[in-house]
Scaffold this motif. Structure first.
Motif, PDB file in Angstrom:
ATOM      1  N   LEU A   1       2.309  -7.379 -12.429  1.00  0.00           N
ATOM      2  CA  LEU A   1       1.382  -8.280 -11.676  1.00  0.00           C
ATOM      3  C   LEU A   1       0.369  -8.719 -12.909  1.00  0.00           C
ATOM      4  O   LEU A   1       0.218 -10.171 -12.913  1.00  0.00           O
ATOM      5  CB  LEU A   1       0.553  -7.687 -10.650  1.00  0.00           C
ATOM      6  CG  LEU A   1      -0.203  -8.801  -9.841  1.00  0.00           C
ATOM      7  CD1 LEU A   1       0.644  -9.836  -9.239  1.00  0.00           C
ATOM      8  CD2 LEU A   1      -1.062  -8.088  -8.602  1.00  0.00           C
ATOM      9  N   ILE A   2      -0.026  -8.086 -13.468  1.00  0.00           N
ATOM     10  CA  ILE A   2      -1.007  -8.499 -14.733  1.00  0.00           C
ATOM     11  C   ILE A   2      -0.201  -9.387 -15.937  1.00  0.00           C
ATOM     12  O   ILE A   2      -0.529 -10.478 -16.173  1.00  0.00           O
ATOM     13  CB  ILE A   2      -1.642  -7.306 -15.529  1.00  0.00           C
ATOM     14  CG1 ILE A   2      -2.667  -6.386 -14.690  1.00  0.00           C
ATOM     15  CG2 ILE A   2      -2.400  -7.570 -16.632  1.00  0.00           C
ATOM     16  CD1 ILE A   2      -3.259  -5.155 -15.304  1.00  0.00           C
TER      17      ILE A   2
ATOM     18  N   TRP B   1       2.283 -11.228 -15.002  1.00  0.00           N
ATOM     19  CA  TRP B   1       2.901 -12.542 -14.511  1.00  0.00           C
ATOM     20  C   TRP B   1       1.550 -13.311 -14.240  1.00  0.00           C
ATOM     21  O   TRP B   1       1.509 -14.712 -14.556  1.00  0.00           O
ATOM     22  CB  TRP B   1       3.148 -12.272 -12.987  1.00  0.00           C
ATOM     23  CG  TRP B   1       4.668 -12.032 -12.689  1.00  0.00           C
ATOM     24  CD1 TRP B   1       5.270 -10.547 -12.554  1.00  0.00           C
ATOM     25  CD2 TRP B   1       5.695 -12.830 -12.912  1.00  0.00           C
ATOM     26  NE1 TRP B   1       6.480 -10.635 -12.486  1.00  0.00           N
ATOM     27  CE2 TRP B   1       7.022 -12.113 -12.899  1.00  0.00           C
ATOM     28  CE3 TRP B   1       5.836 -14.259 -13.682  1.00  0.00           C
ATOM     29  CZ2 TRP B   1       8.124 -12.509 -12.905  1.00  0.00           C
ATOM     30  CZ3 TRP B   1       7.031 -14.829 -13.637  1.00  0.00           C
ATOM     31  CH2 TRP B   1       8.234 -13.801 -13.241  1.00  0.00           C
ATOM     32  N   ALA B   2       0.358 -12.755 -14.197  1.00  0.00           N
ATOM     33  CA  ALA B   2      -1.041 -13.451 -14.152  1.00  0.00           C
ATOM     34  C   ALA B   2      -1.175 -14.033 -15.638  1.00  0.00           C
ATOM     35  O   ALA B   2      -1.522 -15.101 -15.794  1.00  0.00           O
ATOM     36  CB  ALA B   2      -2.167 -12.651 -13.829  1.00  0.00           C
ATOM     37  N   VAL B   3      -0.958 -13.299 -16.535  1.00  0.00           N
ATOM     38  CA  VAL B   3      -0.900 -13.874 -18.043  1.00  0.00           C
ATOM     39  C   VAL B   3      -0.302 -14.802 -18.368  1.00  0.00           C
ATOM     40  O   VAL B   3      -0.282 -15.941 -18.863  1.00  0.00           O
ATOM     41  CB  VAL B   3      -0.709 -12.586 -19.095  1.00  0.00           C
ATOM     42  CG1 VAL B   3      -0.841 -13.075 -20.403  1.00  0.00           C
ATOM     43  CG2 VAL B   3      -1.812 -11.633 -18.990  1.00  0.00           C
TER      44      VAL B   3
ATOM     45  N   LEU C   1       1.203 -17.064 -16.076  1.00  0.00           N
ATOM     46  CA  LEU C   1       0.654 -18.397 -15.411  1.00  0.00           C
ATOM     47  C   LEU C   1      -0.359 -18.868 -15.846  1.00  0.00           C
ATOM     48  O   LEU C   1      -0.503 -19.962 -15.838  1.00  0.00           O
ATOM     49  CB  LEU C   1       0.473 -17.860 -13.841  1.00  0.00           C
ATOM     50  CG  LEU C   1       1.602 -17.399 -12.941  1.00  0.00           C
ATOM     51  CD1 LEU C   1       1.216 -16.893 -11.592  1.00  0.00           C
ATOM     52  CD2 LEU C   1       2.590 -18.536 -12.709  1.00  0.00           C
ATOM     53  N   GLY C   2      -1.268 -18.086 -16.260  1.00  0.00           N
ATOM     54  CA  GLY C   2      -2.551 -18.603 -16.948  1.00  0.00           C
ATOM     55  C   GLY C   2      -2.041 -19.305 -18.389  1.00  0.00           C
ATOM     56  O   GLY C   2      -2.515 -20.478 -18.464  1.00  0.00           O
TER      57      GLY C   2
END
Length: 259
Positions: free
Chosen positions: A6-7, A9-11, A13-14
């Motif tokens: 999840l981390i 994917w967040a990176v 997306l950011g």
């Protein structure tokens, strides 16, 4: 605990959001965007939503609106050695955005400095009287000089106006005395012209009266009427014999007929 996936994917997306923000550029109607690709000039983009390649393209916004720039007061010595302080206002706009970025480091600063030096140069070649009475000609000369020198920068100088001329106190007093002397001269000239015209009319009137004795008598009677309105003095006028001669003649005729 937050899963590692999840981390990640967040990176991701950011990072994608950051790239999209860098890629999307919005230009106003009065703006143009100069695009440099890997340091080289690429194109000029118009207003609206524009896309560039992040980390490859660099977009610099240039305003095409007319700029009103105040030229600071400049100490100028005129051609007739009079020290004055003059300021002006300069109107210009960018016509070629790519030249305004490539040909000069800072077109606003460069135009301001050029206006100051040109102002001192042009006014130094003019007399004080020309500076005060022929500003339009000086403004046009300044505009032509600045427009010619800023043309390689893609800048168009549309107008230059001298705002204020600060004269020394002694020069102001001298000009005031000169103006007063000029007004006095005009007053004397106007008075002399009036006297000359009056003398011409009197001469014409005298010429008419010399040929028309009756007109002279009428004028004499009119003068008596005007004087009679003044009651604060007594004036004795000799009566011309011509005025009473008809009465004497009629009396003589009456006496002769009775005899």
């Amino acid at each position: 605990m937050i899963p590692v996936g999840l981390i990640g994917w967040a990176v991701v997306l950011g990072l994608l959001l950051f790239i999209v923000v860098q890629a999307v550029q919005i230009l106003m109607e009065y703006e143009r965007g100069v695009v440099f690709r890997l340091g080289r000039f690429s194109s000029v983009k118009g207003p609206g939503l524009r896309l560039i390649i992040p980390f490859v393209d660099r977009l610099v916004k240039i305003s095409l609106r007319t700029v009103a720039m105040d030229v600071p007061p400049q100490d100028v010595i005129t051609k007739d050695n009079v020290s004055v302080k003059v300021n002006a206002v300069l109107y210009f706009r960018v016509l070629s955005p790519e030249k305004a970025l490539i040909e000069v480091e800072n077109y606003l600063y460069a135009t301001s400095q050029l206006a100051q030096t040109s102002l001192r140069s042009v006014l130094g070649q003019s007399d004080l009287d020309d500076l005060l009475s022929h500003r339009d000609r000086i403004n046009q000369e300044l505009q032509n000089i600045l427009d010619r020198q800023t043309d390689p920068w893609g800048v168009k100088v549309s107008n230059v106006e001298i705002k204020h001329v600060d004269l020394p106190a002694e020069m102001q007093r001298a000009m005031a005395r000169q103006a007063e002397a000029e007004r006095e001269r005009r007053s004397k000239v106007i008075h002399a012209e009036g006297e000359y015209q009056a003398s011409q009319k009197l001469s014409e009137a005298a010429e008419v009266m010399s040929h028309q004795p009756t007109a002279l008598q009428l004028r004499f009677l009119q003068t008596l009427t005007e004087v009679a309105t003044e009651k604060n003095s007594t004036i004795i006028f000799p009566v011309p014999i011509d005025l009473i001669q008809p009465f004497l003649d009629s009396r003589k005729k009456g006496i002769s007929s009775s005899d």
